[in-house]
Design an enzyme around this catalytic site. Structure first.
Site, short mmCIF file in Angstrom:
data_model
loop_
_atom_site.label_atom_id
_atom_site.label_comp_id
_atom_site.label_asym_id
_atom_site.label_seq_id
_atom_site.Cartn_x
_atom_site.Cartn_y
_atom_site.Cartn_z
N CYS A 138 37.48 35.48 39.06
CA CYS A 138 38.45 35.22 40.14
C CYS A 138 38.01 34.04 40.98
O CYS A 138 38.80 33.52 41.77
CB CYS A 138 38.57 36.38 41.10
SG CYS A 138 39.22 37.89 40.44
N CYS A 153 35.09 44.27 39.53
CA CYS A 153 36.23 43.51 40.04
C CYS A 153 37.51 44.33 39.86
O CYS A 153 37.75 44.87 38.77
CB CYS A 153 36.36 42.19 39.27
SG CYS A 153 37.93 41.36 39.55
N HIS A 156 39.55 42.11 37.02
CA HIS A 156 38.97 41.92 35.69
C HIS A 156 38.10 43.09 35.24
O HIS A 156 37.70 43.15 34.07
CB HIS A 156 38.14 40.63 35.67
CG HIS A 156 38.98 39.42 35.92
ND1 HIS A 156 39.02 38.78 37.15
CD2 HIS A 156 39.84 38.76 35.12
CE1 HIS A 156 39.86 37.76 37.08
NE2 HIS A 156 40.38 37.73 35.87
N LYS A 306 47.96 45.98 29.57
CA LYS A 306 47.75 44.54 29.82
C LYS A 306 47.79 43.81 28.48
O LYS A 306 47.20 44.30 27.51
CB LYS A 306 46.38 44.38 30.48
CG LYS A 306 46.09 43.01 31.03
CD LYS A 306 44.75 43.09 31.76
CE LYS A 306 44.27 41.87 32.41
NZ LYS A 306 44.46 40.58 32.10
#
Ligand code: ME8
Length: 524
Positions: A138, A153, A156, A306
């Site tokens: 990020c 994170c 991620h 995702k």
């Protein structure tokens, strides 16, 4: 915001996408954002607004430096390579941006330095020691309430790194009250409402100062008052929306004409930067804040997870473009995923919408309307009073579409239009022109039916133009081939269903959405 459907002539309308990281190739998420933004930009141009549409690439920072390092090339080389890929995708999607900014543009760099120097001179920075949990993907330090269990994170899910560094800070905390006021006074600053609430809650939880520079990194914009540092990439990146106006047109500064931005269109993962950091930086520099930030959701794989190459659930924009063309990709994404929400997408869904809606509904309405005008009236749309009942179904449609698009609701606006596509097809069945044609006493009814269908199709095509620029252009050329010189057939003022229509000739129309062969089976 002016009243819906008013002509927006002379209203500056400035709309932007996020700028893409160049550490990877363009993917469907980028295409999605660019397309949605383009639909709004095109629609506003149809309303004669003075539109400026910006997109581009975000080229500095650690992720780009790391990716270049891994390939053994200079960051600029990687940036050049990938920026070219992002730029090349846009015309293939029919994205009508007015400028493409790259944050390595020398002019951008100079302007970032000037604005942030002002922030520094206004006393909103200080030098300090920063220690915190940092996500290298990020390029962001995470605050305590964002961090997942095991110091990971939230985006991620990778392990965060404990970093310590001497750098410049931006006094975000001193904007606590101005930001609270902004959210209290402007309930449409962030849209949709669920994202407004999220941003407001972030502010309410108490703002901490954020680091403004990096001492270790070289790949960035040099801090003018401390050249050993570069600016933290997010500050450099956010400023693109402002800097571009200063140099997008040779010899002209567009800032007064377009600033503040009307809409920043972004994805939900970068909400904090755009709805908290960004207005604070602008206030610190003495600049007006944007009118709206629209936050869209994420496209997910067809399985609802995702999208990821390893899961094999990625919908590749290239595959859709090659098989179905860009109008179909645009239509599918705007229709299938309610704008603002997450949505699962896949090739089966594209095929179903293409065949079921584009070919069988809109395409079929177009081809049979034009074919019947040829067959029964020698290619001339009869000049007749239109059917008041069908006209009533179109009443208020243009205003409704404008109202929804004023709120960036691209999906709901499309649905309004599509309900009338279906209504017109039902009208064909109800009126059965093939039966009317056999009855000489029904000639006037047939005239009215054909004039009404031609008029309905014309209005729908004008309204759909922002979504599907090329097939609507082809169709309108066939439906109204003769035009007065200088007239704009796509002007939105023309999207009114007239009480009397016809008296013009149509030409031939090839199928707008022809059958597409299934993909060849993949070799095992
Ligand atoms: O965030 N579905 O760049 P980026 C929908 N450089 N949208 C998606 C998506 C998905 N699966 N994946 C990404 C950055 N996006 C920064 C922005 S702006 C000053 C700097 C969206 O290349 C994402 O939410 O990672 C963002 O709005 C845009 O694509 C660019 O993402």
């Amino acid at each position: 915001m002016p009243g819906a459907a008013d002509s927006l002539a002379s209203v500056g309308f400035y709309i932007t996408t996020a700028i893409s990281y160049v550490n990877g190739a363009p993917h469907l998420g980028h295409a999605y954002e660019a397309i949605a933004t383009d639909v709004i930009a095109r629609h506003m141009r149809q309303r004669a607004a003075d539109v400026f549409f910006l997109t581009g690439t975000d080229e500095h920072g650690e992720p780009v430096a790391d990716a270049a390092d891994a390939r053994g090339i200079a960051p600029q080389e990687l940036a050049d390579e990938n920026a070219a890929r992002f730029r090349a995708l846009l015309p293939r999607l029919q994205v009508s941006n007015d400028f493409f900014i790259r944050t390595t543009d020398e002019q951008h760099v100079r302007r970032v330095q000037a604005v942030l120097q002002r922030v520094h001179d206004n006393g909103h920075t200080y030098r300090g020691l920063y220690e915190g949990w940092y996500c290298p993907r990020c390029a962001d330090f995470k605050v305590e309430n964002e961090i997942l269990e095991g110091n990971r994170c939230p985006i991620h899910e990778i392990r965060l790194v404990r970093e310590q560094e001497e750098n410049w800070f931006f006094r975000l905390s001193s904007f606590q009250e101005p930001l609270e006021r902004l959210f209290a006074e402007r309930p449409d600053f962030v849209m949709p409402a669920v994202r407004f609430n999220e941003a407001r809650a972030f502010v309410a939880s108490g703002l901490q100062d954020v680091s403004l520079s990096r001492a270790r990194l070289k790949w960035g914009v040099t801090v003018p008052w401390d050249p050993e540092h570069v600016f933290y990439v997010w500050f450099d990146a956010l400023l693109n929306y402002y800097t571009a106006l200063g140099y997008a047109r040779d010899g002209e500064d567009l800032t007064d004409r377009y600033w503040p931005a009307t809409y920043h269109v972004i994805g939900k993962d970068i909400l904090k930067f755009h709805t908290v950091f960004w207005p604070a930086v602008l206030l610190a520099a003495g600049l007006p804040v944007p009118e709206h930030v629209f936050v869209h959701g994420f496209l997910l794989g067809a399985d609802g997870r995702k999208m990821s190459k390893s899961l094999g659930n990625v919908l590749d924009p290239d595959d859709v473009l090659k098989r179905f063309g860009s109008d179909a990709l645009r239509f599918y994404l705007m229709r299938d995923v309610p704008f603002g929400a997450d949505g699962a997408v896949g090739m089966d869904g594209v095929t179903a919408r293409y065949e079921g809606e584009l070919a069988n509904e809109y395409g079929n309405l177009a081809s049979r309307t034009i074919a019947m005008i040829h067959r029964y009236r020698g290619g001339l749309v009869p000049d007749a009073r239109t059917d008041p009942e069908l006209a009533s179904e179109f009443k208020g449609l243009r205003e409704r579409v404008c109202e929804l698009l004023d709120r960036a609701d691209v999906t709901a606006a499309l649905d309004q239009i599509w309900q009338r596509v279906r209504r017109c097809n039902r009208y064909v069945e109800e009126r059965a022109p093939w039966k009317l044609a056999k009855d000489p006493a029904a000639a006037a009814t047939l005239d009215q039916t054909l004039a009404s269908l031609a008029e309905g199709l014309r209005v729908l095509t004008v309204l759909l133009h922002a979504y599907m620029p090329s097939s609507t252009a082809t169709l309108l050329t066939a439906l109204t081939p003769e035009r007065e010189p200088g007239s704009n057939p796509f002007g939105l003022e023309g999207a009114e269903f007239a009480g009397r229509a016809g008296g013009w000739a149509v030409s031939e129309l090839a199928p707008l959405f022809p059958k597409v062969a299934p993909p060849a089976p993949q070799a095992a």
